[in-house]
Design an enzyme around this catalytic site. Structure first.
Site, PDB file in Angstrom:
ATOM      1  N   HIS A 192       0.810  -1.220   0.000  1.00  0.00           N
ATOM      2  CA  HIS A 192       0.000   0.000   0.000  1.00  0.00           C
ATOM      3  C   HIS A 192       0.845   1.271   0.000  1.00  0.00           C
ATOM      4  CE1 HIS A 192      -3.582  -2.567   1.487  1.00  0.00           C
ATOM      5  NE2 HIS A 192      -3.661  -2.352   0.187  1.00  0.00           N
TER       6      HIS A 192
ATOM      7  N   HIS B 144      -8.313  -8.443  -7.698  1.00  0.00           N
ATOM      8  CA  HIS B 144      -8.764  -9.194  -6.509  1.00  0.00           C
ATOM      9  C   HIS B 144      -8.993  -8.175  -5.395  1.00  0.00           C
ATOM     10  CE1 HIS B 144      -6.614 -12.122  -9.003  1.00  0.00           C
ATOM     11  NE2 HIS B 144      -7.284 -13.077  -8.388  1.00  0.00           N
TER      12      HIS B 144
ATOM     13  N   SER C 162      -7.132  -1.996  -0.547  1.00  0.00           N
ATOM     14  CA  SER C 162      -6.663  -1.206  -1.699  1.00  0.00           C
ATOM     15  C   SER C 162      -7.750  -0.309  -2.298  1.00  0.00           C
ATOM     16  CB  SER C 162      -6.082  -2.127  -2.778  1.00  0.00           C
ATOM     17  OG  SER C 162      -5.085  -2.948  -2.222  1.00  0.00           O
TER      18      SER C 162
ATOM     19  N   ASP D 263     -13.988 -13.441 -12.172  1.00  0.00           N
ATOM     20  CA  ASP D 263     -12.563 -13.748 -12.164  1.00  0.00           C
ATOM     21  C   ASP D 263     -11.774 -12.518 -12.613  1.00  0.00           C
ATOM     22  OD1 ASP D 263     -10.058 -14.530 -13.766  1.00  0.00           O
ATOM     23  OD2 ASP D 263     -10.458 -16.336 -12.615  1.00  0.00           O
ATOM     24  N   GLY D 264     -10.916 -12.038 -11.721  1.00  0.00           N
ATOM     25  CA  GLY D 264     -10.201 -10.796 -11.985  1.00  0.00           C
ATOM     26  C   GLY D 264      -9.195 -10.874 -13.122  1.00  0.00           C
TER      27      GLY D 264
ATOM     28  N   ASP E 290      -3.407  -8.888  -7.093  1.00  0.00           N
ATOM     29  CA  ASP E 290      -3.097  -9.264  -5.715  1.00  0.00           C
ATOM     30  C   ASP E 290      -3.893 -10.520  -5.350  1.00  0.00           C
ATOM     31  OD1 ASP E 290      -2.601  -9.336  -3.024  1.00  0.00           O
ATOM     32  OD2 ASP E 290      -3.791  -7.576  -2.520  1.00  0.00           O
TER      33      ASP E 290
END
Length: 285
Positions: A23, A46, A106, A149-150, A170
């Site tokens: 981050h 994600h 995030s 699904d990313g 991620d």
């Protein structure tokens, strides 16, 4: 700004040393993007749930945040990247009288940085987390929350109309195949959007597994690939995650310098004698 609903799903790891690295560097990338007025898109493959309680039984049980963000909480004169990071987390704890009570994920961190011209595309497959995320951003026209699904979503999301973008990958790496799938998805997405800044978060649980994924990226022909890694102890196949890193494609100018300052500060604070830090251009221009 309203606090997002708190998720207990990732409460075990929220605010740990890996989050500090991820981050603090993400915020620097966003700040670099803001140096131009032109809009950009943030794509998260994600995304998780928004924010996490540090007072629930999960966080208390592992206490991982105590070996991460909590170690920096009262420090003055931090290096730039860590100072910006702590300031951001403090923003989310303002209503708790500045006590470290919640940790932003995030999307929440990016939300604070988003300008009116920018937008976010968030992917989350897990039902409960997706619901929490969708609720948090329900009235926000700048944010699109997708249940799916990313990695597939990433391919569909590039190239963006803005032609400027930050992509965070991620995953949980719960499946062995995740390592290969991630590398292949990034290579594919980069072919469609070669100017995007790609941030891949990775754990080191089994060093060979991680390096196999990173080698695929290294040998892909993609230029400008920077490794930023912090190991809190020596590599081992027996003790879970011993290191975590960010693999950055097209990092903004001076990110290597900012990362080195941050890691040099964090090493004695968070690592052990047999830990390590690495900031290395794995592929140049």
């Amino acid at each position: 700004m309203e606090m997002p609903m708190l998720s207990y799903r990732h409460g075990y790891h929220a605010g740990n040393y890996a989050d500090v690295l991820k981050h603090s560097m993400l915020i620097q990338v966003l700040k670099a993007m803001q140096k131009k007025d032109k809009p950009y898109v943030y794509i998260d493959t994600h995304a998780g749930a928004g924010a996490y309680s540090l007072t629930d039984e999960f966080a208390q049980k592992t206490g991982e945040y105590l070996e991460g963000v909590a170690k920096l909480w009262d420090h003055a004169n931090l290096p730039t990247a860590l100072a910006n990071y702590v300031e951001t987390v403090q923003h989310f704890n303002a209503e708790f009288d500045g006590e470290l009570t919640v940790y932003p994920g995030s999307p929440a961190i990016v939300d604070v940085e988003l300008r009116p011209q920018d937008r976010m595309v968030l992917h989350e497959l897990h039902g409960t987390d997706h619901e929490l995320l969708a609720d948090y951003f329900v009235e926000d026209r700048q944010v699109k929350v997708i249940k799916g699904d990313g990695l597939q979503g990433l391919i569909a999301a590039v190239p963006p109309l803005e032609r400027r973008g930050v992509i965070l990958i991620d995953p949980s790496y719960e499946m062995k195949t995740d390592y290969q799938d991630v590398a292949q998805a990034i290579i594919k997405a980069h072919k469609r959007f070669a100017t995007g800044t790609f941030l891949l978060w990775y754990p080191v649980v089994k060093r060979d597994q991680t390096e196999a994924m990173l080698t695929l990226l290294k040998n892909s022909g993609i230029k400008k690939q920077l490794r930023i890694e912090q190991g809190i102890s020596a590599d081992s196949d027996e003790f879970g995650m011993t290191a975590a890193g960010l693999w950055v494609i097209n990092p903004p100018w001076q990110m290597d310098v900012l990362a080195k300052e941050a890691l040099d500060y964090l090493a004695p604070l968070l690592g052990h004698a047999d830990g390590h830090t690495t900031v290395k251009w794995e592929v140049g221009e």
